[in-house]
Structure formats: C-alpha cells, structure tokens
Design an enzyme around this catalytic site. Structure first.
Site, PDB file in Angstrom:
ATOM      1  N   THR A   1     -36.243 -49.456 -11.669  1.00 37.97           N
ATOM      2  CA  THR A   1     -37.313 -48.674 -12.278  1.00 37.97           C
ATOM      3  C   THR A   1     -38.487 -48.666 -11.306  1.00 37.97           C
ATOM      4  OG1 THR A   1     -38.143 -50.630 -13.447  1.00 37.97           O
ATOM      5  CG2 THR A   1     -36.652 -49.174 -14.648  1.00 37.97           C
TER       6      THR A   1
ATOM      7  N   ASP B   1     -15.589 -68.128  23.290  1.00 38.20           N
ATOM      8  CA  ASP B   1     -15.296 -69.313  22.480  1.00 38.20           C
ATOM      9  C   ASP B   1     -15.345 -70.535  23.381  1.00 38.20           C
ATOM     10  OD1 ASP B   1     -13.760 -71.378  20.861  1.00 38.20           O
ATOM     11  OD2 ASP B   1     -13.743 -69.670  19.481  1.00 38.20           O
ATOM     12  N   GLN B   2     -15.825 -71.636  22.824  1.00 36.78           N
ATOM     13  CA  GLN B   2     -15.926 -72.878  23.598  1.00 36.78           C
ATOM     14  C   GLN B   2     -14.567 -73.540  23.832  1.00 36.78           C
ATOM     15  OE1 GLN B   2     -18.113 -75.825  21.392  1.00 36.78           O
ATOM     16  NE2 GLN B   2     -17.091 -75.333  19.473  1.00 36.78           N
TER      17      GLN B   2
ATOM     18  N   HIS C   1     -11.616 -81.612   4.230  1.00 38.05           N
ATOM     19  CA  HIS C   1     -10.603 -81.364   3.193  1.00 38.05           C
ATOM     20  C   HIS C   1      -9.302 -81.989   3.681  1.00 38.05           C
ATOM     21  CE1 HIS C   1      -7.586 -79.293   0.867  1.00 38.05           C
ATOM     22  NE2 HIS C   1      -7.230 -78.529   1.872  1.00 38.05           N
TER      23      HIS C   1
ATOM     24  N   ASP D   1     -29.661 -50.069  -9.333  1.00 40.80           N
ATOM     25  CA  ASP D   1     -30.456 -49.213 -10.210  1.00 40.80           C
ATOM     26  C   ASP D   1     -31.794 -49.908 -10.423  1.00 40.80           C
ATOM     27  OD1 ASP D   1     -29.475 -51.281 -11.836  1.00 40.80           O
ATOM     28  OD2 ASP D   1     -29.366 -50.008 -13.610  1.00 40.80           O
TER      29      ASP D   1
ATOM     30  N   TYR E   1      -2.335 -78.605  -3.560  1.00 38.74           N
ATOM     31  CA  TYR E   1      -1.463 -77.486  -3.207  1.00 38.74           C
ATOM     32  C   TYR E   1      -0.400 -77.979  -2.233  1.00 38.74           C
ATOM     33  CZ  TYR E   1      -4.291 -77.008   1.103  1.00 38.74           C
ATOM     34  OH  TYR E   1      -4.934 -77.242   2.286  1.00 38.74           O
TER      35      TYR E   1
ATOM     36  N   GLU F   1     -42.514 -53.589 -21.866  1.00 40.30           N
ATOM     37  CA  GLU F   1     -42.492 -54.699 -20.927  1.00 40.30           C
ATOM     38  C   GLU F   1     -43.937 -54.969 -20.552  1.00 40.30           C
ATOM     39  OE1 GLU F   1     -39.931 -53.724 -17.670  1.00 40.30           O
ATOM     40  OE2 GLU F   1     -38.111 -53.805 -18.896  1.00 40.30           O
ATOM     41  N   LEU F   2     -44.397 -56.193 -20.738  1.00 38.96           N
ATOM     42  CA  LEU F   2     -45.787 -56.571 -20.516  1.00 38.96           C
ATOM     43  C   LEU F   2     -45.847 -57.572 -19.361  1.00 38.96           C
ATOM     44  CD1 LEU F   2     -46.712 -57.074 -24.267  1.00 38.96           C
ATOM     45  CD2 LEU F   2     -47.231 -55.063 -22.847  1.00 38.96           C
ATOM     46  N   TYR F   3     -46.463 -57.147 -18.269  1.00 40.92           N
ATOM     47  CA  TYR F   3     -46.533 -57.959 -17.060  1.00 40.92           C
ATOM     48  C   TYR F   3     -47.934 -58.515 -16.885  1.00 40.92           C
ATOM     49  CZ  TYR F   3     -42.246 -55.449 -15.813  1.00 40.92           C
ATOM     50  OH  TYR F   3     -40.986 -54.919 -15.807  1.00 40.92           O
TER      51      TYR F   3
ATOM     52  N   VAL G   1     -15.631 -67.704   6.126  1.00 39.48           N
ATOM     53  CA  VAL G   1     -14.464 -66.864   5.822  1.00 39.48           C
ATOM     54  C   VAL G   1     -13.209 -67.680   6.084  1.00 39.48           C
ATOM     55  CG1 VAL G   1     -13.251 -64.732   6.354  1.00 39.48           C
ATOM     56  CG2 VAL G   1     -15.753 -64.816   6.537  1.00 39.48           C
TER      57      VAL G   1
ATOM     58  N   VAL H   1      -8.952 -68.162   6.188  1.00 40.14           N
ATOM     59  CA  VAL H   1      -7.836 -67.353   6.694  1.00 40.14           C
ATOM     60  C   VAL H   1      -7.427 -66.305   5.666  1.00 40.14           C
ATOM     61  CG1 VAL H   1      -5.420 -67.410   7.405  1.00 40.14           C
ATOM     62  CG2 VAL H   1      -6.993 -69.173   8.219  1.00 40.14           C
TER      63      VAL H   1
END
Length: 812
Positions: free
Chosen positions: A543, A34-35, A224, A541, A255, A640-642, A352, A354
C-alpha cells in the site's frame, strides 16, 4: 557474446554448476578459482554422502532438487554416471511419523513429483535390511537417489571448459578488490584476476570471503557425522555400488546409503558442533581435507545402537571409518543467493547442498544473465531477506544450531523458531501480556495469536474444534475474537508490518516507475498496488499512502521490498528511502463500532465523508498524533492508526478505554487470518509469489496498463491473455477438516494444484482454503478434493469474497 568478466570463487558442486550454466547462456569470460585441487577441492562437496531427497515443504527447494536430479542423470564422466537413481525411502517407526509421511507425501505430490505411500511389508520389499517389526510404513520417491558429487563437479567442469571457462586450482583468495562501490577483481596468492562480477560459491568458507566486501552472511559450518560400515554378510557379493533406495529413519535422525557390501550412516542426533569459517584448516594443513574433522565416536553411540535395531544385518558388521563432515546451515534453512546490497557485482550462492546444487547454478545463471530468474521463485532464498537483528552473531549461531537439531523433526507450520526470544516487541507488549496474549513470532516480533482475557467470550458460541494437527497453536478463543470483531470492535497489533518512507522531489515519479497502480495522486490518497519483476511476476503487494507532496508511506512485506526500492533509486539523489518500522507502531481498529470508539477521541472528522475509504490523514487521537489510513485487512469499518513508538502505549490505552465499554476486545493473528480469508485478501509469499502474475492471482484490478511505463508492464501485456491457472477460493463443509496449506488438490485421482492459505471462517461457518488450480477448474460449484494426511477432504470452488461482497461494511 562473451559477457562480462566473471570470477567464481569455489569449484565445488555449486561453483561448477554455475560455471556450466552461465557459459551455456553465452557468458564465457569466466574464471573459477579454488584453493584446493580439482575436482575434489576439499570442501563439503568432496565428502558429501550424496543423498538427494526431493521432498521439501518449500516448492522452490523441491524444484531446485528436481532440476539437479534431471541434470545429474544426464551427466557422466567417461561412462561413469553422476547419479544413481535408486529411489528414496523414508520409514516411520511411530504413529506421529507415519502421519508426517502422509503430510510429506502431500508436499511432494503438490509439487508434481511422483511418490507412493508404502505399507511396512512394501518397505521391506524395497529395502530388505529393514526390520519389518520396527516400522509402520514408508514414503517412496522413485526419482530420488545418490548424486556422485565429485563426478558431477568433473562433468560440469569439462562442459564449461569446452566453452572457454578457465578453472584455476590451488589459488587461495586473499581479497576481493572493489572501487567506488563495485567489484573490480579477485586477489589470489598467485596474482590478481580482474572482474566485473564476483560470485562467492565458497561453501563453508563463505562468511570469510563475504567479509572481504563487508558482507555478513548468516551461515554457520556445523559438523555432521557420517560413518561407513565394513562388509555386511547379508550384502556379500554386491558388485554394484547401490541397489537399494537411499533410506531415512527420521525418528532417530538417521539416514543410510549403499556402498557395495557395506553401508554409509549419516547422523543428525548428536550435539551441534559449530565451527567458525576462520578456524577451518587450509588444504595443505588438513590431514584429510579441510571439511573433514576427526570422528567423535562417543557422539555416534546412539546412532549405532539404533542402526543395529532398524537394520539387524548390521549387527554382524563394524563401523570401520567415520568423519565429522562440515556442512553449511542458515537461520531459516534456505540458501543464500543474490547480490550484495552495498557492493555491486558481488554475488553469493551459499549454503547450498548437493541436493539443490544444479538448480541453484541454473537459477543464479539466469539471474545474472537476464537480470531475473524465470525458472524458480527465489524469494525464500534471496540473501537480502534478513532483518538487521537476524544477522547478529548470537542470533545466527543460535538459530543455525537449532536448525541442525531440528533438521529431521516434525515441525508444525505455526511452530515458533525458539531462542533467542523475545527480540522485537511492540510498544503494546506489556498491555498484551496483561491480557494473556499467546505469542508467536513474525520477523522477530512477538505477535499475539489470541488473548486469554477473551476466554469468557467462547461461552455460548458455535466454534468447532479442528482436527488434532490444526488444533496445535490454536484456541477456541480465536473463533470468538473473529466473531466479536464482526459484532463490535477490536484492536489488532499491526506493528510487525514493514513500513518504508519514500521522500524527495523525485519520489512520485520513482514510485510510478516501480508499481502497477497510479500513486501520484492527491495528498491523502492510499493505493493498493504491486511490485513486479521484469517478467511480470509479483515481487510484492504494497500500500502506498501519499502523506505530502514529496512524502509517501509504503506498507511493505519485508526487507526484500526495501532492497528492491534501494536498488532502483535514481543516482541524482532526488529520492530517499528509509525503513521507519522500528520507530513506529500501528493499531488496526476494526469493527462496526469502530467509529463510535474513534470519533469522540478527536476533533477531526472521521465520518464516511470526512475520511473516505482508502484515504489517509493526520490527526490527534486524544493527545497522540497519528497517521490514520482508512483501510482494513479484515473487511470491517476501521482504520490503521500509526504513531511513533514512544507514544504507542498511550495510543493503545486511549483506544482501549474507549472500546472496552462498547464491548470491544483486543484480538490476535488467528482471528485476523480467518477474517482476511473470508474477504479474499491475498498474502504475498503464501498465496502469490514471484512465479505468479496479477491476473492469475486475482489482483489484476491493481494493474493500470493505461499509466506510464513500469517494471514488468511489457511482460504483463503479453501474459494477460494467457491465464492457465488461478488462485481459487474453496470452501469446506466439514468443520473439523481444517487444512493448513501446501496440501495437494485432486480432480478425481489426479493432483492438479495445491493449497496456499487456509483457515476456518467463523462468520460464514465453513472451512476456507485458497488454492492454485488450472483455470478450467476454477469455476464456482466445481468439486475437488484436498489431500490432508491420509484423508481426502471434499471442497467446492466458491465465488469470492465469501463475506460482504458489496463492500458495504468497509465503506460505511
């Protein structure tokens, strides 16, 4: 086992947690750099107010927070606790917020954490500074509290150091070394540290570090405001740091937390104040610390006015100090976890707070050591989840700032994410606008929810109006579109589905090793199958259509499927994977008259025998070449038409000209969701995720244990005989009680599960909710109750599918 050489960049609350968790799992050849000085390094952890509210619409985020609470409660530094478990209280000053607190109570109850809804008087008993006349009620979570972030860093450093981890303060990272696509070390201003794995936990500096390996992190540091009052006479003599619950007044973006005889005030109601990671001062340059900017009093004026209104005792005090503290925000509000797609061994644990830090430390440690995370479902947090447009600087800045503005807002589950829009439009977009489409967004795509051109279809139909909350982003047209799909035929825009092309002489064997079903079948076969992780959890899932000997098209769920395929490609170059979504489009043509629309437009045989269910073939529809797959997510005859994007509008026009005279319509996602739930079709990411296995989720039919080996097979063989929970179909008789998802399900007074997907079934005339329940309650006829705001909605376990159980309509 010393494990590989690991360098963690950043010794804040995330880096310290990871060092502790990974060393506890036996990887001890770990260096943390860490700096700044230790344990207060100068990043966000060093000034964080420490409020830990566990309530979150995401089950994963709540579980990460719960683990953080449990761990911090067990930590101390020389007898000084790392967590003050004073509870968390959210108060409502408007009826809308009071209703929202009931919804939030549903979330936290769904995820298994104790919480209580309070009257206004009970709120004042918990927090006597609150003006009774200002509030309508509140939500109390007793296990919430204050994390002492710097102490928690020190405690975890001590634990990790005791196992052999090195912590190097005052080491500025200058570069991340790499060779042949993998990390080799970290260069600091005091020399190079060799590494097999590098984990970036640099917080607000994360984008700067990630760029060293060419990685683009969609993260923005935003300021903030946090202020501290001087002594408040009403608190005179308070010798404990905190005795009242941490308090949220979300109607005003505020808060509060105790600090002896004063209080801390946090504020999100000011203008967004983004800062580039490159412009953050160094530790030595910063007046106080790099993550602390000068307090802008003018931005805090409304916060102080509202504070003196909600907490009258503060009128006798003054704001004595304040900061504009930097925190990380992302485009979707979730952390950024995982390994770079391009540089092996470079990992991130970023964005992330605290609140979730120890949970993330555990999750990433498991992921690194075991190759997967068994404690948490991380699909919402995986850094590789983003589409390319979601990494553009304009998009990242706009969405990150919007998430700051909305951090305490009441957000509907269907509420669009806002600017920039539109970003991705299908070739059908102009035609959809002509039909009066009401668009919502899906992965950047503008996707119709319903069409105003169908408003006339509502007349004479029984389409109940849901409750006020469910009626947002809804129209009775949704019900009409669903019913007409079952009666005639409808065109659905399916372009937003991710489409991958897998090709090469090794393609079949490659897919067989990844999926649960048999896909190395005849050309023209289409297979519904699953991707599993090594622990047997469902990753997706999909196809898989075999279009030629060495060519497959995969209908996937998102960028994480592409990432999974890419990571498992054989090194010999015999398989290629390509995302073809942007260059293609898809129309779902479904309904009992679908064949009458399609067959006259082509010379190919689209009879039941000419193209059987779950088969595919190439054809021309008019002048448009298509790949036709006979499958249906709405439970009706159709395809389904592609085709390619340049021919998409021509395909739409050709089909519409044939469908309209037969009473056909265009239909949106609202109808689609109702129809798919009537058929019991699951949605990955909503109904089932990494934490569920196929047998629990009701998709065990997609698993072929008699085939060769595939990822997760061994784990499935162990899990198959021990199904303790099930994804269960519930029906609701009250047509106005349409739930939305994530509500708790009760057996008597006990919360036993939670809703995943829900909609009204316009064919069956009942509300539908899928829910995770204990296996012993998943018996048809069992009555349970769903917690919906302040109501308990009766629901009954039903046999599924609710519509066409013999599949005669699909196979006709």
């Amino acid at each position: 086992m010393a494990g590989p050489r690991v360098v963690i960049i950043g010794a804040g609350v995330v880096g310290a947690a990871l060092a502790d968790e990974i060393s506890a799992r036996g990887w001890t050849e770990v260096t943390v750099v860490d700096q700044g000085p230790l344990p207060a390094t100068g990043g966000s952890s060093s000034h964080a107010p420490g409020l830990v509210f566990q309530t979150n619409p995401s089950k994963t985020m709540t579980e990460l927070a719960r683990y953080t609470v449990e761990k911090f409660c067990s930590l101390d530094v020389d007898g000084k606790p790392c967590f003050l478990q004073v509870g968390g209280l959210e108060v409502a000053t408007t009826p809308e917020r009071l209703a929202e607190l009931h919804r939030r109570h549903g979330w936290i109850t769904s995820w298994g954490i104790e919480a209580r809804l309070l009257t206004a008087d009970e709120c004042v008993e918990q927090h006597p500074l609150v003006d009774r006349d200002k509030i309508l009620g509140g939500l109390l979570v007793p296990t919430d509290g204050l994390a002492k972030a710097v102490l928690a860093v020190e405690a975890q450093i001590r634990r990790a150091t005791g196992r052999g981890v090195r912590f190097l303060a005052r080491h500025e990272v200058l570069d991340v070394r790499q060779s042949e696509g993998r990390v080799t070390g970290v260069l600091t201003d005091q020399g190079e540290i060799p590494a097999d794995v590098v984990v970036c936990c640099a917080g607000i500096w994360g984008p700067k570090i990630a760029r060293m390996v060419g990685m683009n992190l969609p993260l923005t540091p935003l300021a903030h405001q946090l202020a501290w009052t001087g002594p408040i006479p009403a608190l005179a003599g308070q010798t404990e740091e905190a005795v009242r619950p941490i308090l949220r007044h979300q109607d005003a973006d505020l808060y509060y937390r105790d600090r002896f005889d004063g209080i801390g005030i946090g504020y999100y109601g000011h203008r967004p104040m983004p800062v580039s990671a490159d412009d953050i001062l160094s530790v030595d340059e910063a007046e106080e610390m790099p993550s602390v900017l000068k307090f802008t009093e003018e931005d805090f004026e409304d916060a102080w006015t509202e504070t003196r209104s909600l907490l009258p005792a503060t009128r006798e005090a003054k704001v004595e100090e304040g900061i504009n503290g930097l925190f990380s925000f992302t485009t979707d509000g979730y952390p950024l976890l995982g390994e770079s797609q391009d540089v092996k061994g470079f990992w991130v644990a970023e964005a992330v707070w605290v609140t979730h830090s120890a949970g993330v430390g555990r999750a990433v440690a498991e992921w690194l050591v075991d190759g997967y995370c068994s404690s948490f479902d991380l699909h919402e947090c995986d850094v590789n989840r983003f589409e390319p447009h979601q990494l553009s600087p304009e998009y990242v800045l706009a969405r990150d700032c919007r998430n700051f503005v909305e951090v305490y807002d009441i957000l509907h589950p269907l509420q669009p994410s806002g600017e920039p829009r539109p970003i991705r439009t299908s070739p059908f977009y102009a035609r959809q606008q002509e039909h009066g489409a009401f668009f919502l967004e899906a992965n950047g795509w503008e996707r119709p929810q319903w069409y105003e051109s169908n408003a006339h279809l509502v007349e004479g139909r029984s389409i109940p109006t849901p409750n006020d909350w469910a009626a947002q982003y809804w129209s009775p047209i949704v019900g009409a579109e669903a019913q007409v799909t079952r009666e005639t035929v409808a065109l659905y825009d399916m372009t937003a589905l991710k489409r991958l092309e897998v090709s090469g002489p090794g393609a079949a064997d490659f897919l067989e090793g990844l999926v649960t079903g048999k896909v190395a079948k005849s050309v023209g076969s289409v297979t519904y199958t699953l991707l599993l992780d090594h622990d047997g959890g469902i990753r997706s899932d999909i196809t898989v259509a075999r279009l030629a000997r060495d060519l497959f098209q995969v209908g996937a769920n998102g960028n994480l499927d592409l990432d999974w395929f890419t990571r498992h490609l054989p090194a010999d170059g015999t398989v290629q994977v390509r995302d073809i979504t942007a260059g293609t489009c898809c129309i779902g043509l479904w309904g009992p008259l679908a064949r009458k629309v399609l067959q006259p437009l082509t010379d190919e045989d689209f009879s039941g025998d000419g193209l059987k269910y779950f088969r595919a073939k190439r054809a021309h529809i008019g002048s448009v070449p298509v790949t036709a797959m006979r499958l249906s997510y709405v439970g009706e005859l159709g395809w389904e038409l592609y085709t390619t994007a340049d021919l998409g509008q021509k395909l739409w026009d050709t089909l519409w000209a044939a469908a309209e005279p037969l009473g056909g319509i265009v239909a949106g996602r609202g109808a689609f969701n109702s129809l798919r739930l009537e058929k019991g079709y699951r949605s990955f990411g909503t109904d089932m995720t990494y934490e569920h296995d196929p047998y629990e989720a009701g998709v065990g039919f997609a698993v072929k244990l008699d085939k060769g080996d595939f990822i997760g097979k061994a784990a499935l063989e162990r899990r198959k005989a021990d199904v303790r929970r099930k994804l269960t179909c519930l029906t609701i008789d009250d047509p106005h009680s349409v739930v939305m998802g994530k509500e708790p399900v009760y057996d008597g007074d006990h919360a036993v599960g939670y809703v995943t997907s829900a909609a009204y079934g316009y064919t069956i005339g009942k509300g539908i909710a899928y829910a995770w329940l204990p296996a012993e309650l998943a018996t048809p006829g069992t009555t349970v109750h769903i917690g919906y705001f302040d109501q308990r909605v009766e629901a009954v376990v039903a046999e599924e599918p609710l519509f066409d159980p013999t599949m005669s309509r699909l196979r006709g």
